[in-house]
Design a protein around this motif. Structure first.
Motif, PDB file in Angstrom:
ATOM      1  N   ILE A 106       0.847  -1.210   0.000  1.00  0.00           N
ATOM      2  CA  ILE A 106       0.000   0.000   0.000  1.00  0.00           C
ATOM      3  C   ILE A 106       0.876   1.250   0.000  1.00  0.00           C
ATOM      4  CG2 ILE A 106      -1.629   1.345   1.384  1.00  0.00           C
ATOM      5  CD1 ILE A 106      -2.916  -1.344   2.190  1.00  0.00           C
ATOM      6  N   ALA A 107       1.953   1.250   0.806  1.00  0.00           N
ATOM      7  CA  ALA A 107       2.856   2.405   0.846  1.00  0.00           C
ATOM      8  C   ALA A 107       3.503   2.625  -0.521  1.00  0.00           C
ATOM      9  CB  ALA A 107       3.925   2.196   1.915  1.00  0.00           C
ATOM     10  N   VAL A 110       0.930   4.188  -2.850  1.00  0.00           N
ATOM     11  CA  VAL A 110       0.704   5.608  -2.536  1.00  0.00           C
ATOM     12  C   VAL A 110       1.849   6.461  -3.080  1.00  0.00           C
ATOM     13  CG1 VAL A 110       0.600   7.267  -0.627  1.00  0.00           C
ATOM     14  CG2 VAL A 110      -0.783   5.200  -0.549  1.00  0.00           C
ATOM     15  N   ALA A 113       1.407   6.743  -6.781  1.00  0.00           N
ATOM     16  CA  ALA A 113       0.290   7.633  -7.109  1.00  0.00           C
ATOM     17  C   ALA A 113       0.696   9.091  -6.935  1.00  0.00           C
ATOM     18  CB  ALA A 113      -0.913   7.308  -6.235  1.00  0.00           C
ATOM     19  N   LEU A 114       1.458   9.380  -5.893  1.00  0.00           N
ATOM     20  CA  LEU A 114       1.925  10.758  -5.685  1.00  0.00           C
ATOM     21  C   LEU A 114       2.872  11.189  -6.807  1.00  0.00           C
ATOM     22  CD1 LEU A 114       2.510  10.794  -1.829  1.00  0.00           C
ATOM     23  CD2 LEU A 114       0.720  11.975  -3.112  1.00  0.00           C
TER      24      LEU A 114
END
Length: 137
Positions: A106-107, A110, A113-114
């Motif tokens: 998940i990290a 993220v 995505a950033l």
């Protein structure tokens, strides 16, 4: 002699018999646009095009894929319940291995995505700048 508006004797000579006020258009095809004679196929079926891609179909496919991935993640987590100690700076966590790997994934998602969002903003700004330069000429 009494005549009505639909009386053919009232039509100009160039109007064919059966055509005129009140007779309506002469149907040229099947009675309903979705019906066709039994021996002919619809043009899309004849060309083997089938049904086109729809948003609802894409949503349904995404939902099914998401459920399959979720079930696989649940199986992975349940098979990896051995506790591991995670040390980060001054903190120390004890979590099951499957949960720890899930948090790491998940990290990573993220962070990606950033990075993608920052790139999209850069491209949008460059496009807006180019649009402004082109509109000044």
């Amino acid at each position: 002699m009494s005549t009505t508006p639909d009386d053919p004797s009232n039509f100009p000579p160039d109007v064919p018999v059966g055509r005129g006020p009140g007779t309506g258009p002469v149907p040229t095809g099947p009675p309903h646009p979705d019906t066709s004679p039994a021996d002919t196929e619809h043009s899309d079926v004849a060309l083997r095009k089938g049904i086109t891609h729809t948003r609802v179909g894409a949503t349904w496919t995404g939902l099914v894929i998401g459920i399959v991935v979720l079930v696989l993640l649940l199986v992975f987590i349940l098979q990896n319940l051995d506790s591991v100690t995670l040390e980060m700076f001054v903190w120390e966590f004890t979590l099951p291995l499957g949960v720890t790997l899930l948090f790491a994934a998940i990290a990573g998602a993220v962070i990606m995505a950033l990075a993608g969002g920052v790139r999209i903003i850069q491209i949008r700004r460059a496009a807006n700048r180019q649009r402004r330069l082109n509109s000044n000429f």
